[in-house]
Design an enzyme around this catalytic site. Structure first.
Site, PDB file in Angstrom:
ATOM      1  N   GLN A   1       0.746  -1.179  -0.212  1.00  0.00           N
ATOM      2  CA  GLN A   1       0.021  -0.206   0.101  1.00  0.00           C
ATOM      3  C   GLN A   1       0.851   1.210  -0.020  1.00  0.00           C
ATOM      4  O   GLN A   1       0.498   2.309  -0.506  1.00  0.00           O
ATOM      5  CB  GLN A   1      -1.003  -0.175   1.153  1.00  0.00           C
TER       6      GLN A   1
ATOM      7  N   ASP B   1      -6.522   1.400  12.672  1.00  0.00           N
ATOM      8  CA  ASP B   1      -7.766   0.891  12.195  1.00  0.00           C
ATOM      9  C   ASP B   1      -8.737   0.527  13.425  1.00  0.00           C
ATOM     10  O   ASP B   1      -9.914   0.571  13.221  1.00  0.00           O
ATOM     11  CB  ASP B   1      -7.401  -0.581  11.582  1.00  0.00           C
TER      12      ASP B   1
ATOM     13  N   ASN C   1      -3.114  -2.020  13.661  1.00  0.00           N
ATOM     14  CA  ASN C   1      -2.726  -1.197  12.275  1.00  0.00           C
ATOM     15  C   ASN C   1      -2.367  -2.226  11.436  1.00  0.00           C
ATOM     16  O   ASN C   1      -1.963  -3.269  11.776  1.00  0.00           O
ATOM     17  CB  ASN C   1      -2.039  -0.131  12.720  1.00  0.00           C
ATOM     18  N   LYS C   2      -2.053  -1.624  10.268  1.00  0.00           N
ATOM     19  CA  LYS C   2      -1.452  -2.593   9.225  1.00  0.00           C
ATOM     20  C   LYS C   2      -0.048  -3.477   9.785  1.00  0.00           C
ATOM     21  O   LYS C   2       0.797  -3.026  10.452  1.00  0.00           O
ATOM     22  CB  LYS C   2      -1.004  -1.831   8.094  1.00  0.00           C
TER      23      LYS C   2
END
Length: 250
Positions: free
Chosen positions: A95, A136, A146-147
């Site tokens: 990403q 998130d 989170n990622k």
């Protein structure tokens, strides 16, 4: 989840088409306003000449506004404070490489793309002044989901005594989730790790039968976070240590 809950309420109305349309437009307008507030609060924490590192994608492609962490970078850039942004490629879905690099280029923010594993060497060389990421989900105690790879950056930043900030709207905070340990972590497809696919076709570099562990997120403990930058303001580690995260939201 916050947006889904509100849309479900609109769906229950007699004229659900109109209700859902109006609610969706309200959510878009609110998200834009939230992003602007996060950017304003966050930019106050950015020092002139900063070299910042970010992970995953947190910009206009992920929100209805200017973004969360990227919104902070944009506002700080507009104020002339940004010297350099290091962009983690963010394995395995890239990403950072596919989205964040493009967004920063469009915004005119100076950046360089790096592999995730290069962050430690940059910090050791004194080339990172702070880390900015999104979230998130934020648990009641301040732990952040989170990622995948976010936790690694937090540990590295802590070791190198570099500020590590989380930028997110207040709606990301879940007061009913006691800690990060209670947040379920999605396991994603093995193919995301064993190879790659896109407009170029597909390529697999790992053995066909290679076992894969591929969690979508990791948990960053509150103890590693320098500040939670929300639309309502900045929550400090001391406030979280005192157990008043929810009260600090106002």
């Amino acid at each position: 989840m916050n947006n889904l809950d509100r849309m479900k309420q609109a769906l229950a109305q007699p004229d659900w088409v109109t209700a859902m349309t109006e609610e969706a437009l309200r959510l878009v307008a609110e998200d834009r306003a939230l992003c602007d507030c996060i950017a304003d609060h966050g930019a106050e924490r950015v020092q002139p000449g900063s070299r910042l590192l970010t992970h995953c994608n947190t910009g206009g492609l992920a929100t209805a506004g200017i973004g969360t962490a990227i919104g902070v970078l944009l506002r700080a850039h507009q104020q002339g404070k940004i010297a350099q942004v290091w962009v983690d490629e963010t394995r395995p879905l890239l990403q950072g490489g596919r989205l964040t690099a493009w967004e920063l280029g469009e915004l005119g923010i100076p950046y360089q793309l790096i592999c995730d594993s290069m962050a430690a060497s940059l910090m050791a060389a004194g080339k990172v002044d702070a880390v900015w990421v999104g979230a998130d989900r934020i648990a009641a105690n301040g732990d952040v989901a989170n990622k995948i790879g976010t936790y690694s950056l937090a540990v590295l930043a802590h070791y190198h005594r570099i500020p590590f900030y989380v930028a997110a709207p207040h709606t990301t905070h879940d007061p009913h989730c006691p800690s990060g340990a209670a947040i379920p972590i999605e396991q994603r497809a093995a193919a995301e790790v064993t190879g790659a696919a896109g407009s170029f076709g597909s390529c697999q570099w790992a053995p066909v039968d290679a076992p894969v562990y591929n969690p979508a997120f990791d948990i960053t403990p509150a103890a590693l976070i320098s500040g939670w930058v929300l639309d309502s303001g900045v929550i400090t580690p001391q406030q979280v240590a005192d157990g008043i995260f929810q009260q600090a939201l106002g």
